[in-house]
Design an enzyme around this catalytic site. Structure first.
Site, PDB file in Angstrom:
ATOM      1  N   SER A 138       0.853  -1.187   0.000  1.00  0.00           N
ATOM      2  CA  SER A 138       0.000   0.000   0.000  1.00  0.00           C
ATOM      3  C   SER A 138       0.884   1.232   0.000  1.00  0.00           C
ATOM      4  O   SER A 138       2.063   1.158   0.379  1.00  0.00           O
ATOM      5  CB  SER A 138      -0.894   0.016   1.252  1.00  0.00           C
ATOM      6  OG  SER A 138      -1.549   1.256   1.410  1.00  0.00           O
ATOM      7  N   TYR A 151      -2.956  -1.369  10.387  1.00  0.00           N
ATOM      8  CA  TYR A 151      -2.902  -1.547   8.935  1.00  0.00           C
ATOM      9  C   TYR A 151      -1.593  -1.002   8.363  1.00  0.00           C
ATOM     10  O   TYR A 151      -0.954  -1.636   7.520  1.00  0.00           O
ATOM     11  CB  TYR A 151      -4.099  -0.859   8.287  1.00  0.00           C
ATOM     12  CG  TYR A 151      -4.253  -1.152   6.818  1.00  0.00           C
ATOM     13  CD1 TYR A 151      -4.506  -2.447   6.368  1.00  0.00           C
ATOM     14  CD2 TYR A 151      -4.166  -0.134   5.867  1.00  0.00           C
ATOM     15  CE1 TYR A 151      -4.651  -2.719   5.014  1.00  0.00           C
ATOM     16  CE2 TYR A 151      -4.316  -0.395   4.517  1.00  0.00           C
ATOM     17  CZ  TYR A 151      -4.551  -1.692   4.095  1.00  0.00           C
ATOM     18  OH  TYR A 151      -4.691  -1.958   2.763  1.00  0.00           O
TER      19      TYR A 151
END
Length: 250
Positions: A138, A151
């Site tokens: 990401s 996350y």
């Protein structure tokens, strides 16, 4: 037909980026194993693709299930050439507000799942003469954002693990790369929309992160994954490819 006759496992492929990736792989000639923790969703995507797809239930955090899916893939299609580690989810929270059980579950899926799938896929790739692994990292692997502590940590781990795997298995003709999506309009955000007071404002804030002032689409990421699975990227390994509408350029 850039991945013609390659056998591909895609995790978390019941919707969003995973489903788009499975479809693009099939369109370019691959035989695809569509996996998801929701078996019905996996079977639905595989059915839409046709005879060159197999839908299987998979919780990537469970070694026994990963081993079984890899075995079924080889039994059904004869080999394994590509692994796409897409399964994952996100939660809101700082290190103070995140519950320990939520932290552990996210790490089990988002990071441990990459390790387990690679652990069982790589020996089969070696038997086939090599392969390609694509991990979903990401933009937050390199740029932190507020209220996503678990996350952010998991995706930073995915990026680092990708580099380690690339070095460990280069001699076996196995390439390992990661793709770093920006904000993608997919099922990933559906649960988050339910948990915020103003979903419309939340979405506008997400769109504003990109200089293009919009969210990407799952196929935008699927196309990059397809490139990394194909022989067109034969000199690429240990790298992270960012598709984020310019978010990290600022």
């Amino acid at each position: 037909m850039r991945v013609k006759n390659k056998v591909v496992i895609v995790t978390g492929a019941g919707a969003g980026i995973g489903a788009a990736t499975a479809v693009r792989m099939a369109e370019e000639g691959a035989k695809v194993v569509v996996t998801d923790i929701d078996e019905k969703m996996a079977i639905s995507v595989a059915s839409g693709i046709g005879e060159n797809a197999l839908g299987l239930k998979l919780d990537v955090s469970k070694a026994s299930e990963v081993e079984e899916v890899v075995s079924q893939t080889v039994a059904h299609f004869g080999s394994l050439d590509v692994l796409v580690n897409n399964a994952g989810f996100g939660i809101l929270g700082t290190v103070v507000t995140t519950e320990e059980e939520d932290w552990d579950r996210l790490m089990d899926v988002d990071l441990k799942g990459v390790y387990l799938c690679a652990k069982y896929a790589i020996p089969e790739m070696i038997r086939s003469g090599g392969g390609s692994i694509v991990n979903l990292a990401s933009t937050i692997s390199v740029v932190g954002i507020p209220d996503r502590a678990a996350y952010v940590a998991s995706k930073g781990g995915v990026a680092a693990l990708t580099r380690a795997m690339a070095l460990d298995h280069a001699n076996s003709n196995i390439r390992v790369n990661s793709v770093a999506p920006g904000v993608i309009d997919s099922s990933y955000y559906e649960e988050m929309y339910k948990k915020v007071d103003d979903p419309v404002a939340f979405r506008k804030n997400l769109e504003a992160r990109s200089p293009l002032n919009k969210m990407g689409e799952p196929v935008d990421i699927a196309n990059m994954i397809l490139f990394l699975a194909s022989d067109e990227s034969k000199f690429a390994t240990g790298a992270m490819f960012t598709i984020d509408g310019g978010f990290t350029a600022g």
